[in-house]
Design a protein around this motif. Structure first.
Motif, PDB file in Angstrom:
ATOM      1  N   LYS A  22       1.381  -1.181   0.393  1.00  0.00           N
ATOM      2  CA  LYS A  22       0.068  -0.036   0.426  1.00  0.00           C
ATOM      3  C   LYS A  22       0.752   0.728   0.281  1.00  0.00           C
ATOM      4  N   LEU A  23       1.893   1.393   0.452  1.00  0.00           N
ATOM      5  CA  LEU A  23       2.727   2.754   0.897  1.00  0.00           C
ATOM      6  C   LEU A  23       3.636   2.340  -0.119  1.00  0.00           C
ATOM      7  N   VAL A  24       4.246   1.365  -1.177  1.00  0.00           N
ATOM      8  CA  VAL A  24       4.886   1.877  -2.217  1.00  0.00           C
ATOM      9  C   VAL A  24       3.998   2.374  -3.688  1.00  0.00           C
ATOM     10  N   ARG A  25       2.851   1.887  -3.699  1.00  0.00           N
ATOM     11  CA  ARG A  25       1.562   2.124  -4.202  1.00  0.00           C
ATOM     12  C   ARG A  25       1.312   3.882  -4.504  1.00  0.00           C
ATOM     13  N   PRO A  44       9.402   8.536   1.980  1.00  0.00           N
ATOM     14  CA  PRO A  44       8.876   8.888   0.456  1.00  0.00           C
ATOM     15  C   PRO A  44       7.317   9.640   1.371  1.00  0.00           C
ATOM     16  N   ARG A  45       7.445  10.393   0.632  1.00  0.00           N
ATOM     17  CA  ARG A  45       6.261  11.604   0.537  1.00  0.00           C
ATOM     18  C   ARG A  45       4.979  10.005  -0.887  1.00  0.00           C
ATOM     19  N   ASP A  46       4.237  10.225  -0.791  1.00  0.00           N
ATOM     20  CA  ASP A  46       2.734  10.003  -2.016  1.00  0.00           C
ATOM     21  C   ASP A  46       2.908  10.469  -3.304  1.00  0.00           C
ATOM     22  N   ALA A  47       3.082  10.012  -3.446  1.00  0.00           N
ATOM     23  CA  ALA A  47       2.723  10.424  -5.338  1.00  0.00           C
ATOM     24  C   ALA A  47       1.794  11.217  -5.485  1.00  0.00           C
ATOM     25  N   VAL A 103       6.217  17.013  -3.487  1.00  0.00           N
ATOM     26  CA  VAL A 103       6.719  16.191  -4.054  1.00  0.00           C
ATOM     27  C   VAL A 103       7.990  15.898  -3.140  1.00  0.00           C
ATOM     28  N   LEU A 104       8.916  16.625  -2.607  1.00  0.00           N
ATOM     29  CA  LEU A 104      10.583  16.318  -2.107  1.00  0.00           C
ATOM     30  C   LEU A 104      10.336  15.240  -1.316  1.00  0.00           C
ATOM     31  N   PRO A 105      10.542  14.260  -0.558  1.00  0.00           N
ATOM     32  CA  PRO A 105      11.021  13.261  -0.183  1.00  0.00           C
ATOM     33  C   PRO A 105      11.141  13.935   1.498  1.00  0.00           C
ATOM     34  N   GLU A 106      10.415  13.779   2.712  1.00  0.00           N
ATOM     35  CA  GLU A 106      10.917  13.808   4.007  1.00  0.00           C
ATOM     36  C   GLU A 106      12.509  13.518   4.638  1.00  0.00           C
ATOM     37  N   ARG A 107      13.246  13.689   5.507  1.00  0.00           N
ATOM     38  CA  ARG A 107      14.245  12.428   5.783  1.00  0.00           C
ATOM     39  C   ARG A 107      13.768  11.977   6.937  1.00  0.00           C
TER      40      ARG A 107
END
Length: 109
Positions: A22-25, A44-47, A103-107
């Motif tokens: 689910k997280l990957v999708r 990773p953030r949601d698309a 868009v940008l992921p969070e650390r």
């Protein structure tokens, strides 16, 4: 030679596997890419929503038009340069803020 040459295998129960999928999708990444991001300390953030890229393209088009108007106005010396430059900075700041938020992921901490 392969850049990644270490194979790691582990087991998940059905609930864990479903949660991971689910997280990957939602992220729009592949499973391996998603896990590599987590290993690097990045969550990773949601698309972004499908309209995001269309809206950003429109914002860039507007920015380009502003630049063309500014070039013409500078040539003709018919504009308030400071006011225009302030508006462009605000526009660029808004684009960066939207991109960072969507868009940008969070650390991870």
């Amino acid at each position: 030679m392969r850049k990644r040459n270490v194979h790691i295998q582990f087991w998940l129960d059905r609930k864990e596997a479903e949660h991971l999928e689910k997280l990957v999708r939602k992220s729009g990444l592949g499973r391996e890419a998603y896990l590599r991001q987590l290993i690097k300390g990045v969550v990773p953030r949601d698309a972004p929503p499908p309209d995001y890229y269309r809206m950003m393209q429109e914002l860039y088009r507007i920015g380009n038009n502003l630049n063309q108007i500014a070039a013409k106005a500078h040539t003709l010396q018919v504009m308030d340069v400071q006011r225009y430059d302030k508006a462009v900075r605000e526009f660029q700041s808004a684009v960066r803020m939207i991109t960072k938020a969507v868009v940008l992921p969070e650390r991870s901490r």
